[in-house]
Design a protein around this motif. Sequence first.
Motif, short mmCIF file in Angstrom:
data_model
loop_
_atom_site.label_atom_id
_atom_site.label_comp_id
_atom_site.label_asym_id
_atom_site.label_seq_id
_atom_site.Cartn_x
_atom_site.Cartn_y
_atom_site.Cartn_z
N SER A 210 0.81 -1.27 0.13
CA SER A 210 -0.13 0.04 0.01
C SER A 210 0.87 1.33 0.03
N VAL A 211 1.79 1.39 0.80
CA VAL A 211 2.90 2.44 0.82
C VAL A 211 3.65 2.65 -0.52
N VAL A 212 3.88 1.50 -0.99
CA VAL A 212 4.75 1.61 -2.28
C VAL A 212 3.70 2.39 -3.38
N GLY A 213 2.55 1.60 -3.37
CA GLY A 213 1.39 1.76 -4.40
C GLY A 213 1.11 3.57 -4.27
N VAL A 214 0.78 3.84 -2.95
CA VAL A 214 0.65 5.39 -2.79
C VAL A 214 1.81 6.16 -3.27
N ALA A 215 2.85 5.75 -3.11
CA ALA A 215 4.35 6.47 -3.39
C ALA A 215 4.18 6.75 -4.76
N ARG A 216 4.15 5.66 -5.47
CA ARG A 216 4.00 5.57 -7.07
C ARG A 216 3.07 6.44 -7.66
N LEU A 217 1.77 6.30 -7.03
CA LEU A 217 0.61 7.14 -7.62
C LEU A 217 0.91 8.56 -7.23
N TRP A 218 1.69 9.04 -6.23
CA TRP A 218 1.99 10.19 -5.86
C TRP A 218 3.21 10.86 -6.78
N ARG A 219 4.16 9.94 -6.96
CA ARG A 219 5.15 10.39 -7.76
C ARG A 219 4.46 10.70 -9.45
N ARG A 220 3.63 9.56 -9.76
CA ARG A 220 2.99 9.95 -11.18
C ARG A 220 2.32 11.11 -11.06
N ALA A 221 1.53 11.51 -10.17
CA ALA A 221 0.86 12.88 -9.94
C ALA A 221 1.43 13.95 -10.03
N VAL A 222 2.68 14.00 -9.39
CA VAL A 222 3.65 15.06 -9.32
C VAL A 222 4.36 15.27 -10.76
N ARG A 223 4.64 14.14 -11.43
CA ARG A 223 5.23 14.16 -12.73
C ARG A 223 4.27 14.52 -13.55
N GLY A 224 2.92 14.27 -13.42
CA GLY A 224 1.79 14.50 -14.41
C GLY A 224 1.72 16.26 -14.16
N TYR A 225 1.65 16.66 -12.92
CA TYR A 225 1.63 17.99 -12.71
C TYR A 225 2.77 18.77 -13.41
N ARG A 226 4.10 18.40 -13.29
CA ARG A 226 5.27 18.97 -13.91
C ARG A 226 4.97 19.12 -15.40
N GLU A 227 4.56 18.15 -16.03
CA GLU A 227 4.80 17.97 -17.41
C GLU A 227 3.57 19.04 -17.94
#
Length: 160
Positions: free
Chosen positions: A23-40
Amino acid sequence: GFDLLYGSSTRHIAVESAVILASVVGVARLWRRAVRGYRERLLQSEVQGARWRADAERWRTETAQLLRGLSEAIQRQFDAWGLTESEQEVAFLLLKGLSLKEVAEVRDVAEKTVSKQSLAIYHKAGLAGRAELAAYFLEDLLLPPQRPAGGQAGPNSAAD
């Protein structure tokens, strides 16, 4: 921690730990993907904004002489109408599309003053209002699109 106190098996604790870790890994990946999408998206909007600014600057550069001529012609017409210096400034700002409130803010005067000045402008010019003021100067500048030779409507033009 409580599971050990209540006698849960090591296997049960390992499974719960794995679920928590996943769960922690999944949340971290989702967070990282969301941040990457926001930056893009932010980068894309900055690039688009830079393109628009560059296009606008290119247009201003290419049309500078024409715009100077238009401004001078508008100024001559304002003089012919007998507009005061303040009325001319208000008229230019109205032509640029500012609201009465915005004109008042730019000129640091009351909105009521701008309203009275705009009415004086329309009266001196013999115009009914802001739309006629804009049309007086801009109507003939906006020519209809040219039709191809032979009088046929192009693929993007409406048929008569």
